[in-house]
Scaffold this motif. Structure first.
Motif, PDB file in Angstrom:
ATOM      1  N   GLY A 179       0.777  -1.222   0.000  1.00 56.41           N
ATOM      2  CA  GLY A 179       0.000   0.000   0.000  1.00 56.41           C
ATOM      3  C   GLY A 179       0.814   1.280   0.000  1.00 56.41           C
ATOM      4  O   GLY A 179       0.238   2.378  -0.036  1.00 56.41           O
ATOM      5  N   ASN A 180       2.151   1.179   0.036  1.00 53.13           N
ATOM      6  CA  ASN A 180       2.977   2.388  -0.035  1.00 53.13           C
ATOM      7  C   ASN A 180       2.672   3.177  -1.307  1.00 53.13           C
ATOM      8  O   ASN A 180       2.390   2.597  -2.356  1.00 53.13           O
ATOM      9  CB  ASN A 180       4.456   2.042  -0.039  1.00 53.13           C
ATOM     10  CG  ASN A 180       5.036   1.785   1.340  1.00 53.13           C
ATOM     11  OD1 ASN A 180       6.085   1.179   1.471  1.00 53.13           O
ATOM     12  ND2 ASN A 180       4.386   2.251   2.389  1.00 53.13           N
ATOM     13  N   ARG A 181       2.730   4.496  -1.189  1.00 55.10           N
ATOM     14  CA  ARG A 181       2.657   5.346  -2.372  1.00 55.10           C
ATOM     15  C   ARG A 181       4.079   5.566  -2.874  1.00 55.10           C
ATOM     16  O   ARG A 181       4.912   6.118  -2.163  1.00 55.10           O
ATOM     17  CB  ARG A 181       2.031   6.695  -2.043  1.00 55.10           C
ATOM     18  CG  ARG A 181       0.517   6.652  -1.843  1.00 55.10           C
ATOM     19  CD  ARG A 181      -0.033   8.067  -1.949  1.00 55.10           C
ATOM     20  NE  ARG A 181      -1.472   8.071  -1.789  1.00 55.10           N
ATOM     21  CZ  ARG A 181      -2.106   8.547  -0.719  1.00 55.10           C
ATOM     22  NH1 ARG A 181      -1.404   9.067   0.274  1.00 55.10           N
ATOM     23  NH2 ARG A 181      -3.419   8.528  -0.642  1.00 55.10           N
ATOM     24  N   MET A 187       3.914  -5.755  -4.339  1.00 56.49           N
ATOM     25  CA  MET A 187       3.604  -5.258  -3.000  1.00 56.49           C
ATOM     26  C   MET A 187       2.311  -4.435  -2.950  1.00 56.49           C
ATOM     27  O   MET A 187       2.001  -3.816  -1.939  1.00 56.49           O
ATOM     28  CB  MET A 187       4.771  -4.415  -2.482  1.00 56.49           C
ATOM     29  CG  MET A 187       6.016  -5.217  -2.178  1.00 56.49           C
ATOM     30  SD  MET A 187       5.758  -6.425  -0.855  1.00 56.49           S
ATOM     31  CE  MET A 187       5.704  -5.339   0.568  1.00 56.49           C
ATOM     32  N   GLU A 188       1.567  -4.446  -4.054  1.00 58.76           N
ATOM     33  CA  GLU A 188       0.272  -3.770  -4.125  1.00 58.76           C
ATOM     34  C   GLU A 188       0.379  -2.291  -3.745  1.00 58.76           C
ATOM     35  O   GLU A 188      -0.461  -1.728  -3.032  1.00 58.76           O
ATOM     36  CB  GLU A 188      -0.756  -4.479  -3.233  1.00 58.76           C
ATOM     37  CG  GLU A 188      -0.990  -5.929  -3.629  1.00 58.76           C
ATOM     38  CD  GLU A 188      -1.922  -6.663  -2.680  1.00 58.76           C
ATOM     39  OE1 GLU A 188      -2.550  -5.988  -1.826  1.00 58.76           O
ATOM     40  OE2 GLU A 188      -2.011  -7.897  -2.763  1.00 58.76           O
ATOM     41  N   CYS A 189       1.419  -1.642  -4.238  1.00 63.14           N
ATOM     42  CA  CYS A 189       1.627  -0.223  -3.982  1.00 63.14           C
ATOM     43  C   CYS A 189       0.761   0.623  -4.911  1.00 63.14           C
ATOM     44  O   CYS A 189       0.305   0.158  -5.962  1.00 63.14           O
ATOM     45  CB  CYS A 189       3.096   0.150  -4.202  1.00 63.14           C
ATOM     46  SG  CYS A 189       4.250  -0.651  -3.065  1.00 63.14           S
ATOM     47  N   GLU A 190       0.543   1.865  -4.515  1.00 61.88           N
ATOM     48  CA  GLU A 190      -0.054   2.844  -5.415  1.00 61.88           C
ATOM     49  C   GLU A 190       1.099   3.499  -6.161  1.00 61.88           C
ATOM     50  O   GLU A 190       1.953   4.150  -5.548  1.00 61.88           O
ATOM     51  CB  GLU A 190      -0.851   3.887  -4.646  1.00 61.88           C
ATOM     52  CG  GLU A 190      -1.578   4.875  -5.551  1.00 61.88           C
ATOM     53  CD  GLU A 190      -2.429   5.877  -4.782  1.00 61.88           C
ATOM     54  OE1 GLU A 190      -3.036   6.761  -5.429  1.00 61.88           O
ATOM     55  OE2 GLU A 190      -2.479   5.794  -3.539  1.00 61.88           O
ATOM     56  N   GLU A 197      -1.956  14.258   0.351  1.00 65.22           N
ATOM     57  CA  GLU A 197      -1.573  13.173   1.265  1.00 65.22           C
ATOM     58  C   GLU A 197      -0.086  12.827   1.158  1.00 65.22           C
ATOM     59  O   GLU A 197       0.510  12.269   2.045  1.00 65.22           O
ATOM     60  CB  GLU A 197      -2.408  11.917   0.961  1.00 65.22           C
ATOM     61  CG  GLU A 197      -3.861  12.040   1.374  1.00 65.22           C
ATOM     62  CD  GLU A 197      -4.078  11.759   2.843  1.00 65.22           C
ATOM     63  OE1 GLU A 197      -3.336  10.933   3.407  1.00 65.22           O
ATOM     64  OE2 GLU A 197      -4.990  12.376   3.412  1.00 65.22           O
ATOM     65  N   LYS A 198       0.502  13.091  -0.016  1.00 67.84           N
ATOM     66  CA  LYS A 198       1.935  12.926  -0.271  1.00 67.84           C
ATOM     67  C   LYS A 198       2.374  11.455  -0.355  1.00 67.84           C
ATOM     68  O   LYS A 198       1.545  10.552  -0.355  1.00 67.84           O
ATOM     69  CB  LYS A 198       2.759  13.723   0.732  1.00 67.84           C
ATOM     70  CG  LYS A 198       2.428  15.227   0.670  1.00 67.84           C
ATOM     71  CD  LYS A 198       3.406  16.053   1.455  1.00 67.84           C
ATOM     72  CE  LYS A 198       3.096  17.532   1.295  1.00 67.84           C
ATOM     73  NZ  LYS A 198       4.054  18.385   2.037  1.00 67.84           N
ATOM     74  N   LEU A 199       3.710  11.238  -0.454  1.00 67.72           N
ATOM     75  CA  LEU A 199       4.261   9.940  -0.866  1.00 67.72           C
ATOM     76  C   LEU A 199       5.171   9.333   0.190  1.00 67.72           C
ATOM     77  O   LEU A 199       5.715  10.023   1.052  1.00 67.72           O
ATOM     78  CB  LEU A 199       5.055  10.114  -2.166  1.00 67.72           C
ATOM     79  CG  LEU A 199       4.341  10.817  -3.320  1.00 67.72           C
ATOM     80  CD1 LEU A 199       5.311  11.058  -4.469  1.00 67.72           C
ATOM     81  CD2 LEU A 199       3.142  10.013  -3.788  1.00 67.72           C
TER      82      LEU A 199
END
Length: 337
Positions: A140-142, A163-166, A207-209
């Protein structure tokens, strides 16, 4: 043997086809008959005279190969003549034969092509180390990947998808933006036509990264620091912004880079990390070994795969360099021996 050498610093035409003796492997080395070699941006910088660790000219560039074991020493028991391998090299890859430490080589499965495998070692170990070994990397990390359509960029995209990141990915053309969208990048951004900082803040609603992989440097750094949230980090992989520029323009470009002050990082709880995969192997071979092993496991299971942009013959090395410098590649450029 046939080799491609950088005979003088400068344009792609400084790459010349020359004959050289076949290297003699040391007691910890393997001699590989090269079938395919990867082209990396570090090769471009070395040819331009902008890579500080490059040997004195003339020298043979090339950091990764796939091929067949030609010779080993008695103390090397992991490989034998005829084994298919993929390997990292400390220069010397643009040649019919290369000698490299056995710790930098891995067996190549029969169902994998040499051309594809030659695009694996540098880009995927760099991306893996940058994501997993420089700080936390969780589902879920951006993640922002600059130059996401390049070799390291596409490697990072695949690892982030696992890792299913955005995923936010920048590129320089409509064709590359379309490609990134088609392979699952959630937010492809053309940094030539819009301000990537403004676009990302709009998408995330400020929301940022969490992680930014930067291979461009220069004025991008200031924007990236503003895009990080607390506990976030920038991982700098290179300074592509200086490529092809004279000394004065390089100086101007470097002056555009944001000065990263430790007190500001401390008070904002942000990180800035530099990655040179050659230095990792030099100073922390234990990390390098585990990283390469993990990459090979993912590759063997079919979870990652180098995306090949174009295959040139060894003799076309100058054309391959021009192709990369002109930003025409989506993915990896390979030289076929």
């Amino acid at each position: 043997m046939k080799t491609i050498k950088i005979v003088k610093k400068g344009k792609p035409e400084k790459l010349k086809l020359e004959a050289s003796p076949i290297p003699i492997p040391g007691e910890n080395d393997v001699l590989i008959k090269v079938v395919a070699a990867g082209v990396n941006f570090a090769d471009i910088l070395a040819r331009q005279g902008l890579y500080p660790e490059a040997p004195k000219v003339p020298f043979i560039p090339g950091y990764e190969v796939a091929g067949i074991i030609e010779d080993t020493r008695e103390k090397i028991t992991r490989f034998k003549k005829g084994d298919r391998v993929v390997a990292l090299t400390n220069f010397g890859g643009y040649a019919e034969f290369v000698s490299t430490p056995s710790i930098l080589a891995r067996h190549l499965p029969e169902d994998k092509s040499f051309e594809e495998a030659a695009g694996l070692p540098v880009n995927f170990t760099t991306a893996y180390h940058s994501l997993y070994n420089t700080g936390s990397f969780t589902k879920g990390n951006r993640v922002l990947i600059q130059a996401a359509a390049g070799g390291v960029g596409l490697a990072a995209v695949q690892l982030c998808k696992i890792m299913e990141c955005e995923i936010f990915g920048t590129a320089s053309s409509i064709e590359k933006i379309t490609f990134l969208k088609n392979i699952g990048v959630h937010h492809p951004i053309n940094y030539f036509t819009c301000d990537f900082e403004e676009e990302i803040l709009k998408i995330t609603k400020n929301e940022k990264l969490d992680i930014i992989l930067d291979s461009i440097g220069g004025k991008f750094i200031a924007k990236e620091l503003r895009l990080l949230r607390g506990h976030g980090r920038i991982v700098n992989l290179g300074i592509a912004s200086i490529s092809g520029k004279g000394k004065l323009k390089i100086l101007i470009e470097l002056l555009k880079s944001k000065r990263v002050h430790p007190i500001k990082l401390l008070t904002s709880s942000k990180g800035f990390y530099g990655v040179n995969i050659r230095k990792i192997w030099e100073f922390r071979p234990d990390l390098g070994k585990v990283t390469f092993d993990n990459i090979m496991k993912l590759y063997t299971k079919g979870k990652i795969k180098p995306i090949i942009s174009r295959v040139f013959s060894l003799e076309e090395a100058a054309k391959a360099h021009s192709f990369m410098e002109n930003r025409k590649n989506i993915g990896k450029i390979i030289l076929k021996v």
